[in-house]
Design an enzyme around this catalytic site. Structure first.
Site, short mmCIF file in Angstrom:
data_model
loop_
_atom_site.label_atom_id
_atom_site.label_comp_id
_atom_site.label_asym_id
_atom_site.label_seq_id
_atom_site.Cartn_x
_atom_site.Cartn_y
_atom_site.Cartn_z
N LYS A 93 0.79 -0.78 -0.13
CA LYS A 93 -0.73 0.24 -0.04
C LYS A 93 0.91 1.68 0.12
O LYS A 93 0.40 1.90 0.95
CB LYS A 93 -0.96 0.22 0.72
CG LYS A 93 -2.08 -1.39 1.42
CD LYS A 93 -3.16 -1.22 2.38
CE LYS A 93 -3.92 -2.39 2.14
NZ LYS A 93 -3.62 -3.49 2.42
O1 LIG Z 1 -4.86 -4.62 -0.41
C1 LIG Z 1 -5.32 -5.49 0.28
O2 LIG Z 1 -5.22 -6.99 0.21
C2 LIG Z 1 -6.15 -5.03 1.01
C3 LIG Z 1 -6.96 -4.34 1.33
C4 LIG Z 1 -8.01 -3.70 1.81
O3 LIG Z 1 -9.36 -3.03 1.22
N1 LIG Z 1 -8.37 -5.91 2.56
C5 LIG Z 1 -7.93 -6.14 2.44
O4 LIG Z 1 -8.20 -6.61 3.75
N2 LIG Z 1 -6.73 -6.24 2.36
C6 LIG Z 1 -5.13 -6.91 3.04
O5 LIG Z 1 -5.95 -8.09 2.70
C7 LIG Z 1 -5.85 -9.47 3.26
C8 LIG Z 1 -7.10 -9.66 3.59
O6 LIG Z 1 -6.82 -10.73 4.91
P1 LIG Z 1 -7.87 -11.67 5.47
O7 LIG Z 1 -9.30 -10.62 6.09
O8 LIG Z 1 -7.65 -12.77 6.66
O9 LIG Z 1 -8.52 -12.50 4.13
C9 LIG Z 1 -4.84 -8.80 5.04
O10 LIG Z 1 -3.61 -8.54 4.07
C10 LIG Z 1 -5.05 -7.03 4.27
O11 LIG Z 1 -3.79 -5.76 4.49
#
Ligand SMILES: O=C(O)c1cc(=O)[nH]c(=O)n1[C@@H]1O[C@H](COP(=O)(O)O)[C@@H](O)[C@H]1O
Length: 286
Positions: A93
């Site tokens: 990010k």
């Molecule tokens: O940029 C990202 O990947 C991201 C954007 C977003 O809107 N929401 C989001 O959850 N993420 C990332 O996606 C992953 C989600 O993880 P889980 O919720 O464990 O599946 C994490 O690494 C978050 O930082």
């Protein structure tokens, strides 16, 4: 070859749009790996062994590696994923003024794609966008509850900010290397963004632990591309895959032990099963 051509080939080869999030939280690494030199690397290696046949991509989040051992663990992890033929998207990010952004963008020598934050505007993203072989996923409508605080604000033109980000990202796509991040927890916004930018692939996080809409993730997250026969995009799950083994009883053994401790095999087997389940669930809607 461009990132999205590589990704299309990978999606085709494994019949999967699953991004496996390697968010190797040190507090959740199983204690049987405590004595390893780099527990996060030992963990990721076994996760990759267990999941690569179902992975279109690995997405390590930089937050879990920002210390001396973490950077080493990340470097080993990236090399190992590449050895298995799987592209790596670093979830960092990033976004900063030009000379700083140029330094951040150097990481694209090591990984295949990155997430970037558009808050500082187009010039802050140029150093990433000019790496034409790399994928650049621009945060558009994020999955967290506070995602609406700024991203849904209405501009003077009447459109919400996230829609403007989507339209701007389209103009930043001179080299065909731009994607958007749109969370599965915002299915209506997913649909709207897809209408604005029919050709941009999305990274859709938020299925799994955050409870997002897997069907909408696939319906709107994938973009048709010229040439490749598959639609391209990624649906990410991190904790729901890599820590699936936490639910496995210590004495449940799945599959042959292959020289490893059977309890460890059961732990990582659960991650492989979770990745395969998600792949199949998503494929029902492709
Ligand atoms: O940029 C990202 O990947 C991201 C954007 C977003 O809107 N929401 C989001 O959850 N993420 C990332 O996606 C992953 C989600 O993880 P889980 O919720 O464990 O599946 C994490 O690494 C978050 O930082």
């Amino acid at each position: 070859m461009s990132f999205f051509d590589d990704l299309a080939a990978r999606i085709d080869a494994v019949d999967s749009v699953v991004s496996v999030g390697l968010d190797a939280d040190p507090d959740r690494i199983p204690s049987f790996l405590d004595d390893r030199d780099l527990p996060r690397w030992a963990f990721n290696r076994r996760i990759i062994d267990a999941t690569h046949e179902h992975a279109a991509c690995y997405k390590p989040n930089a937050a879990f590696y920002e210390d001396a051992d973490g950077w080493r663990a990340l470097r080993e992890t990236v090399a190992y994923a590449h050895g298995k033929g799987v592209p790596v998207l670093l979830d960092a990010k990033r976004g900063d003024i030009g000379n700083t952004a140029r330094q951040y963008a150097r990481v694209l020598d090591e990984v295949d794609a990155i997430t970037v934050n558009p808050y500082m505007g187009g010039d802050s993203l140029q150093p990433f966008l000019s790496e034409t072989d790399a994928g650049v996923f621009v945060l558009c409508r994020t999955s967290n509850p506070g995602g609406a605080d700024l991203q849904d604000l209405e501009l003077a033109t009447g459109e919400p900010l996230y829609e403007r980000v989507a339209a701007l990202a389209d103009t930043w796509n001179e080299h065909g290397n731009v994607g958007l991040v749109v969370g599965a927890t915002a299915p209506e916004e997913l649909e709207t963004v897809r209408e604005i930018v029919p050709e941009l692939p999305f990274l859709v996080p938020g299925v799994g632990a955050q409870g997002g809409d897997a069907e909408a993730a696939v319906a709107y997250g994938l973009a048709e591309r010229e040439g490749p026969s598959v639609d391209v995009g990624l649906v990410n799950s991190s904790r729901g895959i890599i820590f699936a083994g936490e639910d496995v009883g210590r004495n449940t053994v799945s599959g042959p032990s292959g020289g490893h401790d059977p309890d460890e095999d059961a732990y990582f087997g659960a991650a492989g099963d979770a990745a395969e389940r998600l792949k199949k669930r998503l494929n029902q809607h492709r």
